[in-house]
Motif scaffolding. Structure first.
Motif, short mmCIF file in Angstrom:
data_model
loop_
_atom_site.label_atom_id
_atom_site.label_comp_id
_atom_site.label_asym_id
_atom_site.label_seq_id
_atom_site.Cartn_x
_atom_site.Cartn_y
_atom_site.Cartn_z
N LEU A 190 -50.15 13.37 0.02
CA LEU A 190 -49.18 14.06 -0.83
C LEU A 190 -48.44 15.16 -0.05
CD1 LEU A 190 -51.07 14.39 -4.23
CD2 LEU A 190 -49.11 12.93 -3.72
N THR A 191 -49.14 15.83 0.85
CA THR A 191 -48.51 16.84 1.70
C THR A 191 -47.45 16.21 2.60
OG1 THR A 191 -50.54 18.16 1.70
CG2 THR A 191 -48.94 18.63 3.42
N HIS A 218 -39.98 14.83 1.56
CA HIS A 218 -39.08 15.16 0.46
C HIS A 218 -38.25 16.41 0.78
CE1 HIS A 218 -38.40 17.38 -3.42
NE2 HIS A 218 -37.88 16.19 -3.73
N GLU A 219 -38.87 17.44 1.31
CA GLU A 219 -38.14 18.67 1.66
C GLU A 219 -37.16 18.42 2.79
OE1 GLU A 219 -38.18 21.44 0.08
OE2 GLU A 219 -39.74 20.82 -1.35
N HIS A 220 -37.53 17.60 3.77
CA HIS A 220 -36.63 17.29 4.87
C HIS A 220 -35.36 16.59 4.39
CE1 HIS A 220 -35.22 16.09 8.82
NE2 HIS A 220 -35.27 14.81 8.45
N LYS A 224 -33.16 19.05 2.57
CA LYS A 224 -32.49 20.00 3.47
C LYS A 224 -31.31 19.35 4.17
CE LYS A 224 -33.48 23.13 7.31
NZ LYS A 224 -32.32 22.70 8.09
N VAL A 225 -31.50 18.12 4.66
CA VAL A 225 -30.41 17.43 5.36
C VAL A 225 -29.23 17.19 4.42
CG1 VAL A 225 -29.74 15.28 6.51
CG2 VAL A 225 -31.92 16.38 7.06
N VAL A 226 -29.49 16.74 3.22
CA VAL A 226 -28.41 16.44 2.27
C VAL A 226 -27.74 17.73 1.84
CG1 VAL A 226 -27.90 15.50 -0.01
CG2 VAL A 226 -29.48 14.31 1.50
N ARG A 227 -28.51 18.77 1.60
CA ARG A 227 -27.89 20.05 1.19
C ARG A 227 -27.04 20.66 2.31
NH1 ARG A 227 -33.34 22.38 -1.80
NH2 ARG A 227 -33.01 21.28 -3.80
N MET A 268 -28.60 11.03 5.32
CA MET A 268 -29.97 10.74 4.88
C MET A 268 -29.92 9.82 3.67
SD MET A 268 -33.11 11.27 5.66
CE MET A 268 -32.93 12.71 6.72
N THR A 269 -30.84 8.83 3.65
CA THR A 269 -30.92 7.95 2.49
C THR A 269 -31.83 8.58 1.42
OG1 THR A 269 -32.85 6.78 3.39
CG2 THR A 269 -30.66 5.92 3.94
N SER A 270 -31.64 8.13 0.19
CA SER A 270 -32.46 8.66 -0.92
C SER A 270 -33.83 7.99 -0.99
CB SER A 270 -31.73 8.46 -2.25
OG SER A 270 -31.48 7.08 -2.49
N ASP A 271 -34.01 6.86 -0.31
CA ASP A 271 -35.30 6.16 -0.33
C ASP A 271 -36.27 6.81 0.65
OD1 ASP A 271 -34.25 4.36 -2.13
OD2 ASP A 271 -33.55 2.99 -0.56
#
Length: 545
Positions: free
Chosen positions: A340-341, A347-349, A352-355, A414-417
């Motif tokens: 999970l970590t 998930h955070e990466h 961050k890339v998309v933002r 970055m892809t959403s998958d």
């Protein structure tokens, strides 16, 4: 004595024996129950020479008697033969032990009842009556004497009386007129149980009764049991005492029976001598049975201890299993946290890339929009000279800005998958295959001495696993010494349970032993077997047992 109670109950009525008689098969039955299970057979089927029920049939003479078993029903050995009797059949009842009981047979007309005078205590028995033992289902045709031909089992009757007395409540006073009180003493001379008031009133401590011996009630009951019983009389000659024993008929007889010649060719011995002989034989038989009973008690103690050990080991093993499964669950939860970590990091990466791309694209879009609005305002100007001063620079700037929106600028970085796939197949397969494995080493093998031998300079040894051992065995290791008391060495390793070792020295003493092994380790050695090789060729020796 409670364990003896079933031996003292009639197999027909299920109650304690009352007036028991002995059948030729040595089984006992109440006299009243014997009347109830009598069955009348057809005249045409009765044998020409009827055998006496009590004296003419030996314990093993059942060749003719077994012919009567065709009349018995398949379930219990008794049946009503309405097809052969003129009177209607009577429905049967069932005793507490499940044996079918028939009411007494209807007596024949008076013309057929003058054959033999019967005592008033026994009803008339029709001719060709058959009785079947409720325990071994042996059938027997009764002769003219009927049930009187069977000897009474006075010993069994006495045992039943003593047993019932021992099971009865506290002994009561025999002189109390109303509501007898508990007896406190017994007079051996008067043979009477007294309570304290009746003893003071009827048995004063002074006078002629002072010499009588008063004993506790329990001791008095024992002395009553030890008192001599009535001498048995012959069933055929009621005034004659039984004083001899016929070995062939296995029945006590009187002198008149001998004078009549019924046992002329039979071996006859004194009743007292045979009584002592059979008592000795019974005592010897009881000694062997007592040993078996002692072994059975020890075995029951062993089984009860085993039950307790199984319960204790079951609780311990269950706790161990729960702990192991909990450890697996804890390990799975820890790995779940780690995975999970990892998913959270991915998930955070991605976010961050998309933002960052959104922020960069937003700034450029704002700059491009501002440039476009400025250029539109410049186009609205009507001053040609002023327009031409800045038009070239604006054109270059517009082309430069358009170039910044070139290929790849409007493509997501970055892809959403999520490119993470949990490979749980092997783990699930392992969980499904999770099972108990053998964690104990094998027990020590047992050498089969009857199959071990030496011949010439070779030795053959055979062994097996203990009968109750359930531990798996992968193989065996056989070891022999050097014949001079030296160290043991391995001479065979394999799965077979018999091995022949050649090349030994003549006239030498070898020690041998064997042990088993499996994936958990090597078990204990068997007992050491000492074997002597032959002095010369051609001799075969077995080790001592």
């Amino acid at each position: 004595m409670d364990e003896m109670e079933e031996e003292l109950k009639c197999p027909v009525c299920g109650s304690f024996f009352r007036e028991p008689i002995i059948l030729p098969c040595s089984h006992n039955i109440c006299l009243a129950c014997a009347r109830n299970i009598l069955v009348q057979t057809p005249d045409a089927e009765s044998p020409q020479s009827s055998r006496a029920s009590g004296s003419g049939v030996s314990d093993y003479d059942y060749l003719d008697l077994d012919k009567m078993s065709l009349y018995s029903e398949a379930d219990s050995g008794y049946g009503s033969y309405g097809g052969f009797v003129s009177t209607p059949t009577t429905p049967c009842q069932k005793s507490p032990n499940g044996v079918r009981v028939f009411p007494p047979t209807v007596p024949q007309p008076p013309a057929q009842q003058h054959l033999l005078p019967q005592p008033s205590s026994l009803p008339l028995i029709p001719r060709n009556s058959c009785i079947t033992c409720p325990q071994c289902h042996r059938s027997l045709i009764l002769d003219d004497r009927g049930l009187r031909g069977f000897p009474k089992n006075r010993v069994l009757e006495g045992v039943v009386d003593r047993y019932q007395q021992s099971k009865a409540a506290a002994l009561k006073c025999q002189l109390c007129e109303k509501s007898p009180k508990e007896a406190t003493v017994m007079c051996e001379q008067c043979d009477v149980f007294y309570c304290d008031p009746c003893r003071l009133r009827c048995h004063p401590p002074r006078g002629p009764l002072a010499k009588h011996r008063l004993v506790p009630p329990a001791q008095g009951r024992i002395s009553r049991r030890a008192s001599p019983r009535k001498i048995s009389t012959c069933t055929e000659h009621e005034l004659e005492n039984l004083s001899m024993y016929c070995v062939q008929c296995k029945n006590p007889v009187c002198y008149q029976c001998l004078e009549e010649g019924k046992h002329g060719t039979h071996e006859v011995k004194a009743l007292g001598a045979m009584w002592k002989l059979h008592k000795g034989q019974l005592s010897q038989a009881l000694n062997g049975l007592s040993d078996r009973a002692t072994e059975a008690k020890e075995f029951l103690v062993q089984l009860r201890n085993m039950v307790q050990h199984i319960q204790e080991n079951g609780v311990e093993f269950e706790a161990c299993l729960v702990a192991q499964c909990d450890a697996l669950i804890d390990a799975l939860n820890r790995r779940k946290t780690q995975l999970l970590t990892q998913v959270n990091k991915e998930h955070e990466h991605k976010l961050k890339v998309v933002r960052d791309q959104i922020s960069h694209c937003t700034v450029k879009l704002r700059q491009t929009t501002g440039l476009m609005e400025y250029c539109l305002e410049v186009i609205k100007e009507n001053d040609p000279s002023g327009f031409l001063q800045i038009s070239d620079a604006l054109i270059r700037r517009v082309h430069m800005t358009e170039g910044q929106w070139g290929k790849g600028t409007l493509t997501p970085r970055m892809t959403s998958d999520f490119d993470l796939t949990l490979d749980s197949g092997p783990l699930l397969q392992t969980i499904h295959q999770l099972d108990f494995v053998q964690m104990k080493v094998p027990a020590a093998p047992m050498l089969q001495l009857e199959e071990c031998c030496t011949q010439n300079n070779s030795a053959t040894l055979s062994w097996k696993q203990p009968p109750l051992s359930t531990i798996g065995v992968d193989g065996y290791i056989l070891e022999l010494d050097d014949g001079n008391g030296g160290p043991f060495r391995e001479v065979y390793v394999g799965t077979e349970t018999i091995c022949t070792v050649d090349g030994l020295h003549f006239n030498s003493t070898y020690k041998s032993r064997v042990k088993a092994f499996n994936s958990s380790g090597v078990g204990q050695y068997s007992k050491t077997l000492i074997m002597q090789t032959s002095e010369t060729h051609g001799k075969c020796k077995h080790p001592p047992v």
